[in-house]
Design an enzyme around this catalytic site. Sequence first.
Site, PDB file in Angstrom:
ATOM      1  N   SER A   8      60.985  41.875  40.512  1.00  0.00           N
ATOM      2  CA  SER A   8      60.272  41.608  41.766  1.00  0.00           C
ATOM      3  C   SER A   8      60.048  40.111  41.917  1.00  0.00           C
ATOM      4  O   SER A   8      59.826  39.405  40.920  1.00  0.00           O
ATOM      5  CB  SER A   8      58.930  42.342  41.771  1.00  0.00           C
ATOM      6  N   GLY A   9      60.090  39.616  43.155  1.00  0.00           N
ATOM      7  CA  GLY A   9      59.979  38.188  43.398  1.00  0.00           C
ATOM      8  C   GLY A   9      58.577  37.625  43.354  1.00  0.00           C
ATOM      9  O   GLY A   9      58.367  36.488  42.929  1.00  0.00           O
ATOM     10  N   HIS A  10      57.586  38.404  43.787  1.00  0.00           N
ATOM     11  CA  HIS A  10      56.255  37.813  43.965  1.00  0.00           C
ATOM     12  C   HIS A  10      55.517  37.586  42.650  1.00  0.00           C
ATOM     13  O   HIS A  10      54.431  37.018  42.640  1.00  0.00           O
ATOM     14  CB  HIS A  10      55.413  38.644  44.940  1.00  0.00           C
ATOM     15  N   CYS A  17      47.789  47.894  41.298  1.00  0.00           N
ATOM     16  CA  CYS A  17      48.114  49.149  41.989  1.00  0.00           C
ATOM     17  C   CYS A  17      47.131  50.272  41.668  1.00  0.00           C
ATOM     18  O   CYS A  17      47.065  51.266  42.380  1.00  0.00           O
ATOM     19  CB  CYS A  17      49.530  49.587  41.630  1.00  0.00           C
TER      20      CYS A  17
END
Length: 371
Positions: free
Chosen positions: A195-197, A319
């Site tokens: 994932s990029g973030h 999450c």
Amino acid sequence: MHYLDNAATTRVLPEAAEAAVHAMLEEFGNPSSLHRMGLEASHLLEDSRRTVASALGCLPEEVYFTACGTESTNISLHGAAHLNRHKKGRIIVTEIEHAATINTAKQLADSGFDVVFLAPDATGHITPEVLSEALTEDTVLLSCQLVNNEIGTVQPVELLKAKAPKALFHIDAVQGLCRVRLTPKKWNCDLMSVSGHKIGAPKGIGALYVKKSLRLPPLTFGGGQEKGMRPGTEAVPNIAAFAKACEIRMAHFDEDYAHVQELADYLRQQVAAELPDAAINGEGDIPHVVNLSMPGCKSEVMLHVLEGDEVYISSGSACSKGKQSGVLKALGLPKTRTDSALRVSFAPFNTKEDVDAFIAAVKKGVKMFRR
């Protein structure tokens, strides 16, 4: 402000933001269009794919862009299950996975697959021996995190795969990207989610490594983008930003790691000196995540105390939104520890001043709890 919640998300790198703006304003064509603007966007897309592939340790044609790590994981698990839909064999995951894996595995169990959740040892590691006990002849998929997002343990993925040579192998490397050197070929990995973030790119961009020899069915259907694996017009600005973040973080990998290691060591020293009642949870193998408990001090209340002093951390996975940590519970920790857990997660921009602010705010919170 003292932001120490980088396992949840990171501040976007200025260079990554600039790359996104450039793509939005200058190379904004649809990469599927056949005119010049479309070709320019397509070239930017493929240049970015090569950069991300380098960070993932794989070939560009093995990289598929998605919206996030969760989507990459869903494509992997559902795709692997679909390939084995007639067998309905065993799927093995661990008890300490991210919700993306846990909940997808539960859904596959509801559809008839034999899903087994492996328990970690007291340090948060999955041992090859535990995996061996769970393996059956019809095991079709093994999925595990490379780096745990709550306690920072690194799983022995190469040893685990060696125990299950016939099963497809998915690695959740969301927390590992640019923190551990990724070597999917060495690990004999079939699928890998990132994932990029988590590394300074915007939210809304992820990638999936799919071994070149593997043909995985898609979850969704459309115009055939990303070779049909993930159809829909590619988010070129986010992809360009992701590539720029990968380029910067990998160029500074060694110095970033050394800096974060220094911060983690300093945090542990200060905790031992200033917070003698604190207990470290798990044996984090990378310095980027340190999990500790202050027994008698509820996590959610402590988070608000820290926020009042502009110190930002979390109690576990973002999450989970405040629910009791399944990871710490799986480690066999008592409720007094799981209810008072605090996760500090570092990025290269953090400083010792951030650590000092955290220690001071926790000491203030402890005094409030124990009046």
